[in-house]
Design an enzyme around this catalytic site. Structure first.
Site, PDB file in Angstrom:
ATOM      1  N   LYS A   4      29.660  30.710  30.816  1.00 42.58           N
ATOM      2  CA  LYS A   4      30.217  29.609  31.596  1.00 42.58           C
ATOM      3  C   LYS A   4      29.302  28.404  31.423  1.00 42.58           C
ATOM      4  O   LYS A   4      28.107  28.460  31.725  1.00 42.58           O
ATOM      5  CB  LYS A   4      30.298  29.998  33.068  1.00 42.58           C
ATOM      6  N   LYS A   7      34.326  30.055  29.485  1.00 43.79           N
ATOM      7  CA  LYS A   7      34.828  28.962  30.313  1.00 43.79           C
ATOM      8  C   LYS A   7      34.011  27.705  30.076  1.00 43.79           C
ATOM      9  O   LYS A   7      32.780  27.797  30.067  1.00 43.79           O
ATOM     10  CB  LYS A   7      34.721  29.395  31.773  1.00 43.79           C
ATOM     11  N   TYR A  49      46.027  26.834  35.219  1.00 45.21           N
ATOM     12  CA  TYR A  49      46.818  26.167  36.257  1.00 45.21           C
ATOM     13  C   TYR A  49      48.248  25.937  35.791  1.00 45.21           C
ATOM     14  O   TYR A  49      49.084  25.491  36.565  1.00 45.21           O
ATOM     15  CB  TYR A  49      46.135  24.855  36.668  1.00 45.21           C
TER      16      TYR A  49
HETATM   17  C1  PBG Z   1      32.401  27.927  40.990  1.00 50.11           C
HETATM   18  C2  PBG Z   1      33.475  27.667  40.014  1.00 50.11           C
HETATM   19  C3  PBG Z   1      33.770  26.466  39.367  1.00 50.11           C
HETATM   20  C4  PBG Z   1      34.926  26.693  38.624  1.00 50.11           C
HETATM   21  C5  PBG Z   1      35.279  28.027  38.824  1.00 50.11           C
HETATM   22  N1  PBG Z   1      34.358  28.624  39.662  1.00 50.11           N
HETATM   23  C6  PBG Z   1      33.135  25.129  39.468  1.00 50.11           C
HETATM   24  C7  PBG Z   1      31.758  24.958  39.042  1.00 50.11           C
HETATM   25  O1  PBG Z   1      31.131  25.806  38.439  1.00 50.11           O
HETATM   26  O2  PBG Z   1      31.263  23.877  39.345  1.00 50.11           O
HETATM   27  C8  PBG Z   1      35.646  25.673  37.820  1.00 50.11           C
HETATM   28  C9  PBG Z   1      37.072  25.976  37.554  1.00 50.11           C
HETATM   29  C10 PBG Z   1      37.891  24.830  37.120  1.00 50.11           C
HETATM   30  O3  PBG Z   1      37.397  23.725  36.856  1.00 50.11           O
HETATM   31  O4  PBG Z   1      39.104  25.017  37.038  1.00 50.11           O
HETATM   32  N2  PBG Z   1      31.269  28.565  40.544  1.00 50.11           N
END
Ligand code: PBG
Length: 325
Positions: A197, A250, A315
């Protein structure tokens, strides 16, 4: 391979039937997981400005939306809770009667075992400072944080989550969660690890939706640095060793190379998160009439599948499922 004029690649593209028969990748509603937000204390679902068509849900509207999604054949939902009360520790995240636990119970009651209910597991929506763990000065303190993740996992599993998805990018989080699940009698509950991520600029709209923006600084000391792919493979290897059942990359589109590398290296069930900013970009261009939403969405989701995703968190799940059915 023969060459022109004996070989003419256009022969296999001539009709819709030929194109369909020779498509190398498929896309179906059952490949899609819909992210949904549920907010404690709301009286009506509240539209999310930067994400047209999406809402912060009440428990009731969440259950209704989930029912409609599963009727359309999506594989499942991933739930994000927004509590009324936030504190430095984010303690509502492991309250057995907290918003995410109540949401998981309500949604499971509705869909039973026909769809997968995933609980996102993080602290940023629950802490008053908006970081994904406990603070030590201005840094997130890794080891106490993963202890808390274990408590959250057990609580989400007790509420009936089919799967937990840790997204905090703490070291050792999968191991800590696996141990806590096993100790709590949940050795059957799988972990979908956000293995790679990135500290991405494409999460902006989500932070409005989940009300989890950091109050100071950013997440670059725990989320991955965008230039790195070898590091993503090390992260994924650790998660596999710690007991992850499925891996996630991600965001999706800017990291399709990472997705392909993770799929090729581990041959694990692999998910990709087509994140909020990716959705909002497409919707903004659609609203301006600059792009065809349906064609662009199906092309996008197809490309994520082509890059190696077995599952896509998106989404666009609801609309895509309708278009695909
Ligand atoms: C929280 C989280 C985030 C997303 C999913 N879980 C935000 C972040 O890490 O700041 C982002 C998902 C999206 O942008 O659709 N840890």
């Amino acid at each position: 391979m023969s060459s022109f004029p004996d070989f003419r690649p256009r022969r296999l593209r001539r009709t819709p039937g030929l194109r369909r028969a020779f498509a190398e990748t498929s896309l179906a509603a059952s490949d899609l997981i819909a992210p949904l937000f549920v907010k404690e204390g709301l009286s009506d679902a509240a539209p999310i400005g930067a994400m047209p068509g999406h809402h912060q849900h009440t428990l009731e509207s969440l259950v209704k939306e989930t029912r409609e999604l599963t009727e359309r054949g999506v594989a499942g939902v991933i739930l994000f809770g927004i509590p009324e009360r936030k504190d430095a520790q984010g303690s509502e995240a492991w309250n057995d009667d907290g918003i995410i636990q109540r949401a998981v119970r309500a949604v499971k009651d509705e869909v039973g075992d026909e769809a997968v209910v995933i609980a996102d597991l993080c602290l940023c929506e629950y802490t008053d400072h908006g970081h994904c763990g406990f603070l030590d000065g201005d840094q997130v303190d890794n080891d106490p944080t993963i202890e808390a993740y274990g408590r959250i996992a057990a609580s989400q599993a007790a509420a009936g989550a089919d799967m937990v998805a840790p997204s905090g990018m703490m070291d050792g989080q999968v191991k800590s969660i696996r141990r806590a699940l096993d100790a709590g009698g949940f050795d059957h509950v799988p972990i979908l690890a956000y293995a790679a991520k990135y500290a991405s600029s494409f999460y902006g709209p989500f932070r409005e939706a989940a009300e989890g923006a950091p109050r100071f600084g950013d997440r670059r000391s725990y989320q991955q640095d965008p230039p790195n792919v070898d590091e993503a493979l090390r992260e994924a290897a650790l998660d596999v060793a710690e007991g992850a059942d499925a891996l996630m990359v991600k965001p999706a589109l800017p990291y399709l190379d990472v997705l392909r590398a993770v799929k090729d290296r581990f041959r694990y069930p692999t998910a990709a998160y087509n994140v909020s900013g990716e959705y909002s970009m497409l919707m903004a261009a659609t609203e301006r009439g600059w792009i065809d939403e349906r064609a662009a969405t199906l092309e996008t989701l197809g490309s994520i599948r082509r890059a190696g995703a077995d599952l896509i968190l998106t989404y666009h799940a609801r609309k895509a499922a309708e278009w695909l059915n």
